[in-house]
Every structure is written in C-alpha cells, then in structure tokens.
Design an enzyme around this catalytic site. Sequence first.
Site, PDB file in Angstrom:
ATOM      1  N   LYS A  60      11.972  -6.263  -1.558  1.00  0.00           N
ATOM      2  CA  LYS A  60      11.848  -7.628  -1.024  1.00  0.00           C
ATOM      3  C   LYS A  60      12.658  -8.595  -1.877  1.00  0.00           C
ATOM      4  CE  LYS A  60       7.279  -6.973   0.922  1.00  0.00           C
ATOM      5  NZ  LYS A  60       5.855  -6.881   0.587  1.00  0.00           N
ATOM      6  N   GLN A 104       0.970  -9.212  -2.284  1.00  0.00           N
ATOM      7  CA  GLN A 104       1.084  -7.820  -1.838  1.00  0.00           C
ATOM      8  C   GLN A 104      -0.295  -7.171  -1.717  1.00  0.00           C
ATOM      9  OE1 GLN A 104       4.002  -6.371  -1.017  1.00  0.00           O
ATOM     10  NE2 GLN A 104       3.187  -4.329  -0.625  1.00  0.00           N
ATOM     11  N   ASP A 127       3.456 -14.157   5.602  1.00  0.00           N
ATOM     12  CA  ASP A 127       2.887 -12.898   6.086  1.00  0.00           C
ATOM     13  C   ASP A 127       2.119 -13.102   7.401  1.00  0.00           C
ATOM     14  OD1 ASP A 127       3.233 -10.439   4.818  1.00  0.00           O
ATOM     15  OD2 ASP A 127       1.878 -10.945   3.170  1.00  0.00           O
TER      16      ASP A 127
HETATM   17  N1  GUN Z   1       1.584  -4.166   1.832  1.00  0.00           N
HETATM   18  C1  GUN Z   1       2.329  -3.386   2.634  1.00  0.00           C
HETATM   19  N2  GUN Z   1       2.998  -4.118   3.532  1.00  0.00           N
HETATM   20  C2  GUN Z   1       2.677  -5.396   3.294  1.00  0.00           C
HETATM   21  C3  GUN Z   1       3.060  -6.634   3.885  1.00  0.00           C
HETATM   22  O1  GUN Z   1       3.839  -6.709   4.843  1.00  0.00           O
HETATM   23  N3  GUN Z   1       2.509  -7.747   3.338  1.00  0.00           N
HETATM   24  C4  GUN Z   1       1.641  -7.698   2.314  1.00  0.00           C
HETATM   25  N4  GUN Z   1       1.148  -8.847   1.859  1.00  0.00           N
HETATM   26  N5  GUN Z   1       1.256  -6.577   1.744  1.00  0.00           N
HETATM   27  C5  GUN Z   1       1.780  -5.438   2.232  1.00  0.00           C
END
Ligand code: GUN
Length: 304
Positions: A60, A104, A127
């Site tokens: 990311k 996350q 998100d």
């Molecule tokens: N863990 C795995 N994929 C994601 C995501 O898209 N967002 C978040 N916050 N955690 C994740």
Amino acid sequence: MSGDVMSEAARIDGKAFAEKLRGRVAEVAKGFEAKAGRKAGLAVVLVGDDPASHIYVRNKGKQTVECGMNSFEHLLPESTPEADLLALVEQLNTDPAVDGILVQLPLPDHMDEQKVIAAINPDKDVDGFHVINSGRLAVGLPGFVPCTPLGCLMMLKDQLGSLSGLDAVVIGRSNIVGKPMAALLLAESCTVTIAHSRTKDLPEVVRRADIVVAAVGRAQMVKGDWIKPGATVIDVGINRLPPTEEKPKGRIVGDVDYAEASKVAGAITPVPGGVGPMTIAVLLRNTVVAAHRNEGLSLDENAI
Ligand code: GUN
C-alpha cells in the site's frame, strides 16, 4: 457462444485494470497537488507482527507514493494498549496532511475492532468500514465504499456496461464484501439475492444469476454446473490448497472452480490476478477522492 460448442469465457484481467486505475489516480493526484499546494495523504496503521499484514501495508505504501501521494505509516507493537491506538486515530483525524486513514485488520485480540473503526472520522474512512459510510451506501448518499466490492463493481460495469435489470447473486454476507456488494448492485438496479451458508439449494439459486459474486472463503466451492451459460463471474476468494509435491506451499485458488466455470461463463476473474490487485488501486482512488472533498475541491468522481 455459437451452436452447441461452448467457448472459453473472457478472462477479466484485474491486474491490467488496476494498473489503468492507478494511472488515472496518479493524474488526479497531480491535479490535486497543483490546486491544493500539497500532496494527498494516506495514513496506514498496523498493530502487531502478522507477516501477511506487513506485506499488504508495504505494498500500500509503495503504490501510494508511486501515485504521487504521501504515505504515513504507523507500525505499533502487538502489546499497544487500545487507548494508545484510539489516541493515534484521533491525532490522524485532525491532521490536515492526512486525507485517508486505514487501520489494518485484523487487530490483536485485546482490541475492539468496531470501537476503533468508530473512532475514525467518517470523511477520512477510505476503507468505508465506519457505520456512517455503511449507512450512506444503504440510502444512496455519497460516502466511502469498501474497496473490494467497489473494485468488483468497476470490473462488472467495464465488462457489461449497464447492469440494470440483471439478476445478481452475491454469495457471502460479510460487512466488508457481501453486504456492500449487494448494496452497490441494488443501486445499479440489479435484482439482488444474498446467499450464505444457510441458503437452501445454493446451486439452483446461483444458476439463475447473470452476475455471480463469490465471497465465501471456501476453495473452489462454486462448480461449473452452477453457472448460467454466459454469466459474468467475479471471484473474491483467496484460498490456499493443501501442499502438493508440485506446489509445496499450496496453490492459491478462488471460491470458484475456475477450470469448470470458465467453460460455461461469459466472463470470469481469475485467482490470482482478478479482484486481488484491484483492492489497493481502489483504496488509492478513495484517498484522492477524500482529499478533494476535504479541501472542498470539485472532482468528477465517476470519471476515476
Ligand atoms: N486487511 C486485509 N484487507 C484489508 C483492507 O482492505 N482494509 C483493512 N483495514 N484491513 C485489511
């Protein structure tokens, strides 16, 4: 398809689609910087040492910078008290350099995920997990939509054009994929069925669908004879099969039996290389959208 001869489904290339989307995000991010006098910024918070989460967060960060935005990474130890995480979220909420905040998941067991998500400013919730954003999606107000289902919708519209009147079956009812996916398809005027582990005669339900979105987390569960000929199949699953001599780490497969379904479907996403690469690209898209909204700058959001 012609006569009795089944042709192979079109393979929906999520990797190429994500690359194009990142290209558009980079252009919009450049325009934002020129107008706002600063770069758009995404803050990512990771608590603990989960190796898979570390890989996601690194990817990311790298892609955020490649798109011309700032990436602020906060790596906290597993033992961090929940109150400290909430204090960090509050600090990011008020930081004008931060347009988007992603915490996350999963969080360590001693933390309440819903409480942490609820602490994020909904207008920085790229998100789309905050209940305010779920509510906005449910009633058709502008907000933020979770990245995976939004990526699925983008690929469906690219493949099919208008989705109006089509029968869509979403398999799985999670807050992150199934429920928002159903809301998005309903907003596109599909006739939507949400199927799940208690659904009676799932193969028969799926056979009615022009659009199938599989998000259950069960390897190769959806078989070829469940698919209506010509249907569009989006496979959100990422499952690892048991190790074999040929693949000692275990092959990664989706929730759909690709070999079977691709002989019947009109178009289908592969795993890997379908939905997966789209998720981060959509996160970057949501971040540059958040930046414009936070600065009161106009943007044709449908064009990204
Ligand atoms: N863990 C795995 N994929 C994601 C995501 O898209 N967002 C978040 N916050 N955690 C994740």
